[in-house]
Design a protein around this motif. Structure first.
Motif, PDB file in Angstrom:
ATOM      1  N   LYS A   4       6.963  62.684  54.214  1.00  0.00           N
ATOM      2  CA  LYS A   4       6.180  63.650  53.451  1.00  0.00           C
ATOM      3  C   LYS A   4       6.892  64.995  53.470  1.00  0.00           C
ATOM      4  O   LYS A   4       7.399  65.434  54.501  1.00  0.00           O
ATOM      5  CB  LYS A   4       4.787  63.823  54.060  1.00  0.00           C
ATOM      6  CG  LYS A   4       3.812  62.775  53.668  1.00  0.00           C
ATOM      7  CD  LYS A   4       2.417  63.209  54.065  1.00  0.00           C
ATOM      8  CE  LYS A   4       1.427  62.232  53.483  1.00  0.00           C
ATOM      9  NZ  LYS A   4       0.072  62.736  53.582  1.00  0.00           N
ATOM     10  N   TYR A   5       6.921  65.631  52.298  1.00  0.00           N
ATOM     11  CA  TYR A   5       7.564  66.934  52.147  1.00  0.00           C
ATOM     12  C   TYR A   5       6.656  67.865  51.356  1.00  0.00           C
ATOM     13  O   TYR A   5       5.772  67.416  50.631  1.00  0.00           O
ATOM     14  CB  TYR A   5       8.893  66.804  51.395  1.00  0.00           C
ATOM     15  CG  TYR A   5       9.907  65.930  52.083  1.00  0.00           C
ATOM     16  CD1 TYR A   5      10.724  66.432  53.085  1.00  0.00           C
ATOM     17  CD2 TYR A   5      10.063  64.602  51.714  1.00  0.00           C
ATOM     18  CE1 TYR A   5      11.656  65.637  53.717  1.00  0.00           C
ATOM     19  CE2 TYR A   5      10.988  63.785  52.342  1.00  0.00           C
ATOM     20  CZ  TYR A   5      11.782  64.311  53.343  1.00  0.00           C
ATOM     21  OH  TYR A   5      12.710  63.514  53.969  1.00  0.00           O
ATOM     22  N   GLU A   6       6.930  69.165  51.483  1.00  0.00           N
ATOM     23  CA  GLU A   6       6.289  70.150  50.626  1.00  0.00           C
ATOM     24  C   GLU A   6       7.394  70.972  49.972  1.00  0.00           C
ATOM     25  O   GLU A   6       8.265  71.504  50.652  1.00  0.00           O
ATOM     26  CB  GLU A   6       5.350  71.062  51.410  1.00  0.00           C
ATOM     27  CG  GLU A   6       4.614  72.019  50.480  1.00  0.00           C
ATOM     28  CD  GLU A   6       3.556  72.830  51.182  1.00  0.00           C
ATOM     29  OE1 GLU A   6       2.413  72.783  50.727  1.00  0.00           O
ATOM     30  OE2 GLU A   6       3.882  73.497  52.175  1.00  0.00           O
ATOM     31  N   GLU A  38       1.831  63.817  45.613  1.00  0.00           N
ATOM     32  CA  GLU A  38       0.508  63.669  46.215  1.00  0.00           C
ATOM     33  C   GLU A  38      -0.440  64.786  45.795  1.00  0.00           C
ATOM     34  O   GLU A  38      -1.618  64.555  45.594  1.00  0.00           O
ATOM     35  CB  GLU A  38       0.625  63.619  47.734  1.00  0.00           C
ATOM     36  CG  GLU A  38       1.355  62.384  48.219  1.00  0.00           C
ATOM     37  CD  GLU A  38       1.408  62.287  49.723  1.00  0.00           C
ATOM     38  OE1 GLU A  38       0.837  63.160  50.417  1.00  0.00           O
ATOM     39  OE2 GLU A  38       2.022  61.333  50.210  1.00  0.00           O
ATOM     40  N   ASN A  39       0.103  66.005  45.679  1.00  0.00           N
ATOM     41  CA  ASN A  39      -0.740  67.144  45.320  1.00  0.00           C
ATOM     42  C   ASN A  39       0.133  68.245  44.731  1.00  0.00           C
ATOM     43  O   ASN A  39       1.243  68.477  45.196  1.00  0.00           O
ATOM     44  CB  ASN A  39      -1.481  67.668  46.566  1.00  0.00           C
ATOM     45  CG  ASN A  39      -2.447  68.776  46.242  1.00  0.00           C
ATOM     46  OD1 ASN A  39      -3.039  68.804  45.174  1.00  0.00           O
ATOM     47  ND2 ASN A  39      -2.604  69.698  47.166  1.00  0.00           N
ATOM     48  N   THR A  63       4.222  71.772  45.813  1.00  0.00           N
ATOM     49  CA  THR A  63       4.019  70.356  45.548  1.00  0.00           C
ATOM     50  C   THR A  63       4.182  69.572  46.840  1.00  0.00           C
ATOM     51  O   THR A  63       5.195  69.705  47.529  1.00  0.00           O
ATOM     52  CB  THR A  63       5.038  69.831  44.512  1.00  0.00           C
ATOM     53  OG1 THR A  63       4.947  70.636  43.340  1.00  0.00           O
ATOM     54  CG2 THR A  63       4.768  68.396  44.155  1.00  0.00           C
ATOM     55  N   THR A  64       3.179  68.758  47.181  1.00  0.00           N
ATOM     56  CA  THR A  64       3.275  67.846  48.309  1.00  0.00           C
ATOM     57  C   THR A  64       3.744  66.511  47.758  1.00  0.00           C
ATOM     58  O   THR A  64       3.180  66.005  46.784  1.00  0.00           O
ATOM     59  CB  THR A  64       1.902  67.683  48.997  1.00  0.00           C
ATOM     60  OG1 THR A  64       1.425  68.982  49.360  1.00  0.00           O
ATOM     61  CG2 THR A  64       2.011  66.812  50.233  1.00  0.00           C
ATOM     62  N   THR A  66       6.008  62.538  48.600  1.00  0.00           N
ATOM     63  CA  THR A  66       6.560  61.534  49.490  1.00  0.00           C
ATOM     64  C   THR A  66       7.846  61.044  48.851  1.00  0.00           C
ATOM     65  O   THR A  66       7.844  60.669  47.675  1.00  0.00           O
ATOM     66  CB  THR A  66       5.581  60.354  49.670  1.00  0.00           C
ATOM     67  OG1 THR A  66       4.343  60.873  50.136  1.00  0.00           O
ATOM     68  CG2 THR A  66       6.113  59.352  50.660  1.00  0.00           C
ATOM     69  N   LYS A  93       6.967  67.738  56.303  1.00  0.00           N
ATOM     70  CA  LYS A  93       5.669  67.976  56.923  1.00  0.00           C
ATOM     71  C   LYS A  93       5.557  67.214  58.221  1.00  0.00           C
ATOM     72  O   LYS A  93       6.127  66.202  58.409  1.00  0.00           O
ATOM     73  CB  LYS A  93       4.554  67.563  55.982  1.00  0.00           C
ATOM     74  CG  LYS A  93       4.376  68.542  54.845  1.00  0.00           C
ATOM     75  CD  LYS A  93       3.201  68.209  54.032  1.00  0.00           C
ATOM     76  CE  LYS A  93       2.149  69.253  54.316  1.00  0.00           C
ATOM     77  NZ  LYS A  93       0.961  69.102  53.546  1.00  0.00           N
TER      78      LYS A  93
END
Length: 93
Positions: A4-6, A38-39, A63-64, A66, A93
């Motif tokens: 997971k990254y932002e 994801e978001n 932006t979140t 994967t 994350k």
């Protein structure tokens, strides 16, 4: 293996709303091709803490996502060479 990254992107508002919208769509499409969104947290136009390229305002998008471990570096590279992107940062994350 995915992580997971932002991604934090700040776009220039000097080109107008259409340019900001085009950049936002470009990067969302790039992320969707290489991972899963994801978001998207769209903060809109904000005043910058300091001048970046003689600009006082920027358009903030967080932006979140994967993605695989190689994609964040590629995303930052593409953002770095794209006109209209003031700053870009991708964190795990």
């Amino acid at each position: 293996m995915t992580n997971k990254y932002e991604a934090a992107l700040i776009f220039s508002v000097a080109g107008g709303d259409d340019a900001v919208k085009a950049l936002n769509e470009k990067f969302n499409a790039l992320i969707a091709e290489n991972g899963t969104i994801e978001n998207v947290d769209d903060w809109g136009k904000r005043r910058l803490a300091y001048l970046i390229n003689d600009e006082t305002e920027g358009y903030y998008v967080f932006t979140t996502l994967t993605a695989g471990p190689d994609f964040p570096a590629e995303l930052e590279r593409i953002a770095g060479i794209t006109d209209g992107v003031l700053r870009a940062m991708v964190i795990k994350k």
